[in-house]
Design an enzyme around this catalytic site. Structure first.
Site, PDB file in Angstrom:
ATOM      1  N   GLY A   8       3.585  -3.372  -4.167  1.00 54.90           N
ATOM      2  CA  GLY A   8       3.439  -3.724  -5.375  1.00 54.90           C
ATOM      3  C   GLY A   8       4.530  -2.539  -6.487  1.00 54.90           C
ATOM      4  N   TYR A  64       0.216  -1.742 -12.180  1.00 56.96           N
ATOM      5  CA  TYR A  64      -1.542  -1.880 -12.232  1.00 56.96           C
ATOM      6  C   TYR A  64      -1.687  -1.470 -13.907  1.00 56.96           C
ATOM      7  CZ  TYR A  64      -1.309  -2.766  -7.680  1.00 56.96           C
ATOM      8  OH  TYR A  64      -1.295  -3.310  -6.276  1.00 56.96           O
ATOM      9  N   CYS A  73     -13.856   3.757 -28.302  1.00 53.94           N
ATOM     10  CA  CYS A  73     -15.218   4.041 -28.882  1.00 53.94           C
ATOM     11  C   CYS A  73     -16.242   4.451 -27.290  1.00 53.94           C
ATOM     12  CB  CYS A  73     -16.218   2.897 -29.664  1.00 53.94           C
ATOM     13  SG  CYS A  73     -15.186   2.717 -30.762  1.00 53.94           S
ATOM     14  N   GLU A  74     -15.248   4.950 -26.745  1.00 57.89           N
ATOM     15  CA  GLU A  74     -15.995   5.685 -24.828  1.00 57.89           C
ATOM     16  C   GLU A  74     -15.593   6.690 -25.100  1.00 57.89           C
ATOM     17  OE1 GLU A  74     -16.588   3.490 -21.559  1.00 57.89           O
ATOM     18  OE2 GLU A  74     -16.632   1.354 -22.454  1.00 57.89           O
ATOM     19  N   GLY A 133       1.229  -1.142   0.206  1.00 53.29           N
ATOM     20  CA  GLY A 133      -0.058  -0.098  -0.426  1.00 53.29           C
ATOM     21  C   GLY A 133       0.631   1.342   0.238  1.00 53.29           C
ATOM     22  N   ARG A 185      -6.182   2.855 -15.528  1.00 55.56           N
ATOM     23  CA  ARG A 185      -5.882   3.771 -13.928  1.00 55.56           C
ATOM     24  C   ARG A 185      -6.161   4.930 -14.397  1.00 55.56           C
ATOM     25  NH1 ARG A 185      -2.075   5.069 -11.255  1.00 55.56           N
ATOM     26  NH2 ARG A 185      -3.166   4.824  -9.665  1.00 55.56           N
TER      27      ARG A 185
HETATM   28  N1  LLP Z   1      -1.390  -6.154  -0.471  1.00 56.57           N
HETATM   29  C1  LLP Z   1      -3.197  -6.985  -0.755  1.00 56.57           C
HETATM   30  C2  LLP Z   1      -3.356  -7.526  -0.147  1.00 56.57           C
HETATM   31  C3  LLP Z   1      -3.010  -6.172  -1.573  1.00 56.57           C
HETATM   32  O1  LLP Z   1      -4.817  -6.064  -1.723  1.00 56.57           O
HETATM   33  C4  LLP Z   1      -2.685  -5.105  -2.524  1.00 56.57           C
HETATM   34  C5  LLP Z   1      -3.416  -4.830  -3.699  1.00 56.57           C
HETATM   35  C6  LLP Z   1      -1.519  -4.911  -2.245  1.00 56.57           C
HETATM   36  C7  LLP Z   1      -0.641  -6.033  -1.382  1.00 56.57           C
HETATM   37  C8  LLP Z   1      -0.366  -4.355  -2.456  1.00 56.57           C
HETATM   38  O2  LLP Z   1      -0.469  -3.185  -2.567  1.00 56.57           O
HETATM   39  P1  LLP Z   1       0.386  -1.863  -3.132  1.00 56.57           P
HETATM   40  O3  LLP Z   1       2.091  -1.687  -2.605  1.00 56.57           O
HETATM   41  O4  LLP Z   1       1.222  -1.631  -5.057  1.00 56.57           O
HETATM   42  O5  LLP Z   1      -0.104  -0.251  -3.128  1.00 56.57           O
HETATM   43  N2  LLP Z   1      -5.233  -1.202  -9.521  1.00 56.57           N
HETATM   44  C9  LLP Z   1      -5.184  -0.104  -8.441  1.00 56.57           C
HETATM   45  C10 LLP Z   1      -4.859  -0.919  -7.108  1.00 56.57           C
HETATM   46  C11 LLP Z   1      -5.185  -1.536  -6.441  1.00 56.57           C
HETATM   47  C12 LLP Z   1      -4.221  -2.209  -5.165  1.00 56.57           C
HETATM   48  C13 LLP Z   1      -5.053  -3.716  -4.636  1.00 56.57           C
HETATM   49  N3  LLP Z   1      -4.169  -4.401  -4.065  1.00 56.57           N
HETATM   50  C14 LLP Z   1      -3.935   0.825  -8.644  1.00 56.57           C
HETATM   51  O6  LLP Z   1      -4.615   1.099 -10.075  1.00 56.57           O
HETATM   52  O7  LLP Z   1      -3.945   1.958  -8.232  1.00 56.57           O
END
Ligand code: LLP
Length: 439
Positions: free
Chosen positions: A301, A397, A368-369, A259, A338
């Site tokens: 991530g 992402y 087309c949006e 996160g 995104r």
């Molecule tokens: N662990 C769990 C249980 C998660 O649900 C997530 C992300 C992570 C780790 C990794 O989080 P990060 O370090 O990447 O913030 N598609 C969205 C982000 C969705 C994140 C979902 N879960 C975007 O493009 O901002």
């Protein structure tokens, strides 16, 4: 040449003077490490994802050093960018993985079979099949999100004649200042079990023969830039760990989730900035855990791969409708979702640095949006048809959310390491897309 409007992400993505050739004079070109992005577009076409291996490795090392005082495992969150070659690179850096599906686990096993004992499995909807796969692979930890899941997992482990190592993912009910779609730590969200019920559920889990209570896990959301949210969540988790130990559970792991946010804005970023960010993040996690003697799991991530990638795209058309100017580019919402999905801001810069006046444009794709945009009302150096643009911070992402909407082929991906270029995913063909259908 004014530098305004020409953005960089040093040290990986910077403008460098390219050598003059028979066909072209020397020019200032955006590079990934030592490779000009114009060269990549000629060789692989656009839209194209371009990643810097050194930028990604640097981030892993930043994490390592920020958390060096405690035993920890970095479980890279596969969903951010699941490319097999990147997983292999991260495994070689010593990373474990956070997976949320059988498919992601298969990827990890194919990229590096030895990583199974460093892999955590999260997610609110694990199926029997996925549980069995993970049990056979002997993963490190199941992050369980409901009581029913405890029972289902126990049954699967019984069938496998083993004990499943578990943590309950607790929902600490702390707000995170981020987009509502990616905030997960409030009572109203589907994630985890309410922290007040945790002791009772651990007591149940402790009595189930095929489960082994091993840790506590939490994840409050993504793209979080105010680290006080992490600190608030970790304080609650630390209290819970103490209570659970008093109740007689062996709590070896605390999984702090992922996160940590990155900066998407257009100010120039420095390497030091991330080091400060990560230091603040480490503090917010480690202070509440002080004295607890746990093995810490982290599931970053975005902060590992986000800034290490760009999406390269070419201007197809420039059109003016009334007062608005549109750059219609060959990348679209299916390639980078995104902006359309979260109204997310991604900085954009021309690949060629020339002195130009500015203009306000919408950067849009061919889909087309009206929701198919990459940038709205953006002030960019004046661009012409055929020019190349780089969309920054697209390593996380980006490709992982890409789709085939409008029967568009998803982009190719290349990984740059100094001067070397490796195609780590070829562009899809239309036959790839049609293979699973029948006429
Ligand atoms: N662990 C769990 C249980 C998660 O649900 C997530 C992300 C992570 C780790 C990794 O989080 P990060 O370090 O990447 O913030 N598609 C969205 C982000 C969705 C994140 C979902 N879960 C975007 O493009 O901002």
């Amino acid at each position: 040449v004014s530098d305004q409007g020409f953005l960089e992400r040093p040290p990986a993505f910077t403008y460098r003077t390219s050598r003059p050739t028979v066909l072209s004079a020397a020019a200032s070109v955006l590079h990934c490490d030592r490779v000009g992005l114009n060269h990549l577009s000629e060789r692989y076409g656009t839209p194209l994802y371009v990643y810097s291996a050194s930028a990604i490795r640097d981030r892993v090392r930043n994490f390592r050093s920020a958390f060096r005082q405690v035993p920890h495992t970095l479980c890279y969150s596969v969903k951010a960018n699941p490319n097999l070659h990147l997983l292999k690179l991260l495994a070689a850096e010593g990373c474990g993985f956070d997976v949320v599906s059988g498919g992601e686990l298969e990827r990890v096993l194919r990229a590096s079979r030895r990583s199974a004992p460093r892999t955590a499995f999260s997610g609110v909807g694990k199926t029997d099949e996925e549980m069995l796969l993970a049990l056979k692979a002997r993963i490190l930890l199941f992050n369980v999100e409901s009581e029913s899941e405890l029972w289902k997992l126990a049954e699967c482990a019984g069938r496998q004649r083993c004990r499943a190592p578990i943590a309950l993912r607790v929902n600490p009910d702390v707000p995170a200042d981020t987009h509502p779609y990616i905030s997960t730590g409030l009572r109203q969200h589907k994630f985890g079990v309410p922290i007040e019920q945790a002791r009772m559920l651990y007591a149940r889990a402790g009595g189930i023969r095929h489960l082994r209570v091993a840790g506590v896990s939490v994840h409050i959301g993504s793209q979080i830039t105010d680290v006080r949210s992490f600190s608030a969540a970790m304080h609650r988790v630390a209290d819970l760990v103490r209570e659970l130990r008093r109740d007689g559970h062996e709590i070896e792991f605390v999984d702090a989730g992922g996160g940590l946010g990155i900066s998407y804005d257009s100010t120039p970023h420095t390497t030091d900035e991330f080091r400060n960010t990560i230091a603040g993040y480490a503090d917010s996690i480690l202070k509440p855990l002080r004295g607890l003697k746990v093995h810490l799991l982290l599931e970053p991530g975005r902060s590992i791969v986000g800034s290490g990638g760009v999406l390269l795209t070419q201007v197809l058309y420039k059109k003016r409708n009334g007062r608005k100017t549109f750059l219609v580019v060959d990348a679209a919402m299916n390639d980078l979702m995104r902006p359309s999905l979260y109204n997310a801001f991604h900085s954009i810069t021309p690949v060629l640095r020339q002195s130009r006046s500015f203009e306000m444009v919408d950067v849009v794709g061919p889909i087309c949006e009206s929701g198919d945009f990459l940038a709205l009302n953006r002030k960019l150096p004046r661009m012409e048809e055929g020019d190349l643009l780089a969309i920054f911070d697209a390593g996380a992402y980006g490709m992982s959310l890409a789709s085939n909407y409008n029967t568009r082929r998803r982009p190719a991906e290349v990984l740059i390491e100094e001067k070397s270029i490796r195609l780590i995913r070829r562009r899809e063909t239309i036959s790839d897309l049609l293979r699973t259908e029948t006429v």
